[in-house]
Design a protein around this motif. Structure first.
Motif, PDB file in Angstrom:
ATOM      1  N   UNK A  82       0.832  -1.209   0.000  1.00 51.47           N
ATOM      2  CA  UNK A  82       0.000   0.000   0.000  1.00 51.47           C
ATOM      3  C   UNK A  82       0.866   1.259   0.000  1.00 51.47           C
ATOM      4  N   UNK A  83       1.932   1.276   0.788  1.00 48.52           N
ATOM      5  CA  UNK A  83       2.801   2.448   0.844  1.00 48.52           C
ATOM      6  C   UNK A  83       3.508   2.675  -0.493  1.00 48.52           C
ATOM      7  N   UNK A  84       3.792   1.588  -1.216  1.00 45.42           N
ATOM      8  CA  UNK A  84       4.407   1.724  -2.539  1.00 45.42           C
ATOM      9  C   UNK A  84       3.433   2.339  -3.525  1.00 45.42           C
ATOM     10  N   UNK A  85       2.214   1.795  -3.607  1.00 42.67           N
ATOM     11  CA  UNK A  85       1.253   2.319  -4.581  1.00 42.67           C
ATOM     12  C   UNK A  85       0.796   3.725  -4.189  1.00 42.67           C
ATOM     13  N   UNK A  86       0.776   4.014  -2.885  1.00 41.65           N
ATOM     14  CA  UNK A  86       0.432   5.369  -2.451  1.00 41.65           C
ATOM     15  C   UNK A  86       1.531   6.343  -2.869  1.00 41.65           C
ATOM     16  N   UNK A  87       2.795   5.944  -2.708  1.00 36.92           N
ATOM     17  CA  UNK A  87       3.905   6.792  -3.128  1.00 36.92           C
ATOM     18  C   UNK A  87       3.934   7.020  -4.626  1.00 36.92           C
ATOM     19  N   UNK A  88       3.344   6.080  -5.375  1.00 42.58           N
ATOM     20  CA  UNK A  88       3.239   6.224  -6.832  1.00 42.58           C
ATOM     21  C   UNK A  88       1.918   6.873  -7.258  1.00 42.58           C
ATOM     22  N   UNK A  89       1.044   7.178  -6.300  1.00 39.06           N
ATOM     23  CA  UNK A  89      -0.284   7.719  -6.580  1.00 39.06           C
ATOM     24  C   UNK A  89      -1.030   6.846  -7.600  1.00 39.06           C
ATOM     25  N   UNK A  90      -0.980   5.539  -7.352  1.00 37.73           N
ATOM     26  CA  UNK A  90      -1.719   4.586  -8.177  1.00 37.73           C
ATOM     27  C   UNK A  90      -3.101   4.416  -7.545  1.00 37.73           C
ATOM     28  N   UNK A  91      -4.039   5.257  -7.923  1.00 36.09           N
ATOM     29  CA  UNK A  91      -5.336   5.323  -7.263  1.00 36.09           C
ATOM     30  C   UNK A  91      -6.142   4.045  -7.441  1.00 36.09           C
ATOM     31  N   UNK A  92      -6.047   3.422  -8.611  1.00 34.24           N
ATOM     32  CA  UNK A  92      -6.797   2.183  -8.843  1.00 34.24           C
ATOM     33  C   UNK A  92      -6.301   1.070  -7.924  1.00 34.24           C
ATOM     34  N   UNK A  93      -4.985   0.958  -7.785  1.00 35.26           N
ATOM     35  CA  UNK A  93      -4.427  -0.075  -6.917  1.00 35.26           C
ATOM     36  C   UNK A  93      -4.809   0.176  -5.464  1.00 35.26           C
ATOM     37  N   UNK A  94      -4.793   1.437  -5.040  1.00 36.97           N
ATOM     38  CA  UNK A  94      -5.182   1.761  -3.665  1.00 36.97           C
ATOM     39  C   UNK A  94      -6.650   1.452  -3.419  1.00 36.97           C
ATOM     40  N   UNK A  95      -7.486   1.750  -4.398  1.00 35.67           N
ATOM     41  CA  UNK A  95      -8.919   1.534  -4.241  1.00 35.67           C
ATOM     42  C   UNK A  95      -9.243   0.076  -3.968  1.00 35.67           C
ATOM     43  N   UNK A  96      -8.467  -0.822  -4.555  1.00 33.37           N
ATOM     44  CA  UNK A  96      -8.696  -2.254  -4.350  1.00 33.37           C
ATOM     45  C   UNK A  96      -8.251  -2.725  -2.967  1.00 33.37           C
ATOM     46  N   UNK A  97      -7.531  -1.876  -2.229  1.00 34.84           N
ATOM     47  CA  UNK A  97      -6.969  -2.280  -0.947  1.00 34.84           C
ATOM     48  C   UNK A  97      -7.703  -1.667   0.238  1.00 34.84           C
ATOM     49  N   UNK A  98      -8.699  -0.806  -0.019  1.00 33.16           N
ATOM     50  CA  UNK A  98      -9.384  -0.131   1.076  1.00 33.16           C
ATOM     51  C   UNK A  98     -10.873  -0.457   1.051  1.00 33.16           C
ATOM     52  N   UNK A  99     -11.503  -0.327   2.206  1.00 34.59           N
ATOM     53  CA  UNK A  99     -12.941  -0.517   2.312  1.00 34.59           C
ATOM     54  C   UNK A  99     -13.667   0.759   1.883  1.00 34.59           C
ATOM     55  N   UNK A 100     -14.934   0.610   1.527  1.00 30.60           N
ATOM     56  CA  UNK A 100     -15.744   1.775   1.195  1.00 30.60           C
ATOM     57  C   UNK A 100     -15.787   2.729   2.390  1.00 30.60           C
ATOM     58  N   UNK A 101     -15.653   3.994   2.119  1.00 29.62           N
ATOM     59  CA  UNK A 101     -15.693   5.058   3.121  1.00 29.62           C
ATOM     60  C   UNK A 101     -14.558   4.956   4.133  1.00 29.62           C
ATOM     61  N   UNK A 102     -13.485   4.270   3.777  1.00 31.20           N
ATOM     62  CA  UNK A 102     -12.291   4.260   4.637  1.00 31.20           C
ATOM     63  C   UNK A 102     -11.774   5.682   4.761  1.00 31.20           C
ATOM     64  N   UNK A 103     -11.255   6.023   5.934  1.00 33.23           N
ATOM     65  CA  UNK A 103     -10.851   7.405   6.159  1.00 33.23           C
ATOM     66  C   UNK A 103      -9.391   7.515   6.567  1.00 33.23           C
TER      67      UNK A 103
END
Length: 334
Positions: A82-103
């Motif tokens: 997650x920290x890798x894809x977040x550092x790359x701003x890969x929004x699609x990859x992050x979306x698959x790793x979080x729950x709906x309305x995660x904050x």
């Protein structure tokens, strides 16, 4: 006085006052009490030694990464990704790793005052995308992972955020994860962020190389170009050199298009009289347009000459083209 002498003298006092049966009982109790005192003293000395060395049981246990349970290991790997894809701003990859309305909640120390923010993770990165995006690299240096009933995970990750190989901030990230249909998903991220002292903000070439490998494993070719000077040059094998960040981004875009799941792994750095060799291994699937679906794994290196701004001025890339094409199933006409 020795322990034996101490006990013998005590026997004389006891025998002159009480009956033999009572004396034996007291003697036994005193010996036990004395041994407890000695043991306590040893523990105290040991604890003082540990304290002097700046260690605690909590820190010691957190460094034993080989003792993670399977759930802990899975959570750790998921957060690292997650920290890798977040550092790359890969929004699609992050979306698959979080729950709906995660904050996400952040508390930053800015100009001596703590600034707080609470927002959904999706909104957080959408808001960031309105500004000029820049890659970051956030390796974790210490972990604390707790699992509840195999369904809920609480993670503390002490990390250093780097920008182009330079450490910038200490982020202490707290994650809450929930297992959903057998997969760990992020429900909440909260972090504190403090700037590092200026004397610690120094370029580390290995971190620079790991950060560079990370952006090659992403979806934003412009991030690759940002590791080069404005007038930087990238040449891959015998191809025409790409000059300037715009052309370098086009080269990266070609690889990211043809190999959408490409991962570039940092292997090593080798210092040479002519520059620094960045050795890497690429793994991917040729699943882009006109892709063969074949897997590829190939190693190579780039020879770097660094510029005045601690970015790459010139890079000469080398990898076995024939082997690369063979694995991908691409036929090259002579």
């Amino acid at each position: 006085m020795s322990l034996i002498g101490y006990v013998n003298n005590l026997d004389l006092i006891i025998e002159s006052t009480f009956k033999m049966e009572r004396a034996i009982s007291i003697r036994t109790s005193v010996i036990a009490f004395t041994l407890i005192i000695l043991a306590f003293g040893c523990d105290e000395a040991s604890n003082k030694k540990v304290a002097q060395e700046g260690k605690t049981e909590t820190i010691a246990s957190s460094t034993k990464e080989q003792q993670w349970t399977q759930d802990q290991a899975d959570v750790k790997a998921m957060i690292e990704h997650f920290l890798i894809v977040a550092g790359n701003y890969d929004l699609d990859a992050m979306d698959a790793m979080i729950l709906d309305k995660a904050n996400v909640g952040s508390i930053r120390l800015i100009d001596g005052a703590w600034k707080t923010s609470t927002i959904t993770i999706a909104e957080y990165f959408e808001k960031s995308s309105n500004n000029e995006l820049k890659p970051y690299f956030e390796p974790v240096r210490d972990w604390d992972i707790k699992i509840s009933k195999g369904q809920l995970a609480f993670v503390e990750a002490d990390a250093i955020l780097h920008s182009y190989g330079v450490p910038r901030r200490n982020n202490v990230d707290f994650f809450t994860l929930i297992k959903e249909e057998g997969d760990w998903k992020i429900f909440n991220v909260t972090f504190t962020s403090t700037a590092l002292p200026d004397d610690e903000k120094k370029l580390n070439m290995e971190t620079f190389a790991r950060s560079y490998a990370q952006v090659w494993s992403g979806v934003r070719p412009e991030f690759v170009a940002m590791f080069f000077e404005e007038n930087g040059v990238l040449q891959v094998n015998e191809s025409k050199p790409a000059e300037g960040r715009a052309q370098i981004a086009e080269v990266a875009q070609g690889f990211m298009r043809d190999l959408p799941d490409m991962v570039v792994r940092y292997d090593s750095l080798v210092t040479k009289p002519t520059g620094t060799e960045f050795h890497w291994t690429l793994t991917a699937t040729h699943s882009g347009p006109a892709g063969t679906g074949n897997k590829v794994e190939v190693s190579g290196y780039e020879l770097w000459q660094m510029g005045d701004n601690n970015r790459i001025l010139k890079s000469q890339g080398h990898f076995p083209t024939e082997e690369y094409n063979r694995q991908l199933g691409i036929e090259i006409e002579n």
